[in-house]
Design a protein around this motif. Structure first.
Motif, PDB file in Angstrom:
ATOM      1  N   ALA A 274      13.428 -43.122 -25.617  1.00 20.34           N
ATOM      2  CA  ALA A 274      11.990 -42.879 -25.470  1.00 20.34           C
ATOM      3  C   ALA A 274      11.502 -43.648 -24.252  1.00 20.34           C
ATOM      4  O   ALA A 274      11.122 -44.811 -24.352  1.00 20.34           O
TER       5      ALA A 274
ATOM      6  N   GLU B 118       4.382 -40.237 -27.258  1.00 19.35           N
ATOM      7  CA  GLU B 118       3.714 -41.530 -27.163  1.00 19.35           C
ATOM      8  C   GLU B 118       4.471 -42.655 -27.875  1.00 19.35           C
ATOM      9  O   GLU B 118       4.163 -43.819 -27.672  1.00 19.35           O
ATOM     10  N   GLU B 119       5.490 -42.320 -28.659  1.00 19.91           N
ATOM     11  CA  GLU B 119       6.296 -43.382 -29.273  1.00 19.91           C
ATOM     12  C   GLU B 119       7.000 -44.240 -28.219  1.00 19.91           C
ATOM     13  O   GLU B 119       7.436 -45.354 -28.496  1.00 19.91           O
TER      14      GLU B 119
ATOM     15  N   ALA C 100       5.779 -47.938 -27.774  1.00 20.16           N
ATOM     16  CA  ALA C 100       6.018 -48.995 -28.758  1.00 20.16           C
ATOM     17  C   ALA C 100       6.525 -50.243 -28.045  1.00 20.16           C
ATOM     18  O   ALA C 100       7.156 -50.166 -26.988  1.00 20.16           O
TER      19      ALA C 100
ATOM     20  N   ARG D 177      13.814 -41.441 -29.459  1.00 18.68           N
ATOM     21  CA  ARG D 177      12.828 -40.437 -29.869  1.00 18.68           C
ATOM     22  C   ARG D 177      13.008 -40.146 -31.356  1.00 18.68           C
ATOM     23  O   ARG D 177      14.119 -40.004 -31.852  1.00 18.68           O
ATOM     24  N   LEU D 178      11.890 -40.033 -32.055  1.00 15.47           N
ATOM     25  CA  LEU D 178      11.903 -39.753 -33.485  1.00 15.47           C
ATOM     26  C   LEU D 178      11.762 -38.274 -33.785  1.00 15.47           C
ATOM     27  O   LEU D 178      11.870 -37.864 -34.939  1.00 15.47           O
TER      28      LEU D 178
END
Length: 137
Positions: free
Chosen positions: A40, A76-77, A80, A86-87
Motif C-alpha cells: 500500500a 487510503e489505507e 496508515a 492492500r486489504l
C-alpha cells in the motif's frame, strides 16, 4: 522588506494534474488499480470513470465493498502509520483516468494544506457513512 503572501492552495488543481509525487494514469475496464496483498504505497483519485472495491476471503469468496466514481479516492489505507499491504482490490468498471498520489506526497499535502485535509476528511466520513448504510440494507 515586503513579504509576499503565499498563494492559496487549489485542491482542484492539485487533483487535476501530475506533479511532484503524483501522475495521471489510464486504467482499462477490468484492469486493477491495485490488488489485495500488494504494498500500500499510494492513494488514487478517480478523475473519470467507475470502479469497484472488492475483498477476497481465504475461502475464495469475493465481496464488493463499494462502487466508486469520479471524485472518489481509493487506496487510503496507504496512509496508515505503518505501511502495509492492500486489504482490498480496486478494479475499473469503465475506462478510468486517475491521479496516482504517492504516499509521501499525500501525507505532505494533508499536513501542510488545511483545505485539502478538510476535503479528504469529508470524503472519508461520507464514504464511512455510505458503507454503514449499505451494511444496514
Amino acid at each position: 522588506m515586503v513579504e509576499l503572501e503565499k498563494p492559496g492552495f487549489d485542491a482542484a488543481a492539485f487533483l487535476a494534474g501530475a506533479g511532484l509525487g503524483r501522475r495521471v494514469i489510464q486504467i482499462k475496464p477490468k484492469e486493477a488499480f491495485f490488488s489485495q496483498g500488494e504494498p500500500a504505497d499510494s492513494v488514487f483519485y478517480i478523475q473519470k470513470g467507475r470502479a469497484r472495491v472488492t475483498v477476497l476471503s481465504d475461502a475464495g469468496k469475493e465481496a464488493t465493498i463499494t462502487l466508486l466514481s469520479a471524485g472518489d479516492f481509493v487506496g487510503e489505507e496507504a496512509l496508515a502509520a505503518l505501511t502495509g499491504l492492500r486489504l482490498s482490490t480496486a478494479t475499473a468498471i469503465t475506462a478510468c483516468t486517475a491521479l496516482k498520489i504517492q504516499r509521501e506526497e499525500m501525507i505532505r499535502v494533508l499536513h501542510e494544506e488545511h483545505k485539502f485535509s478538510d476535503l479528504f476528511l469529508k470524503f472519508l466520513l461520507a464514504r464511512s457513512m455510505r458503507v454503514q448504510a449499505d451494511l444496514v440494507d
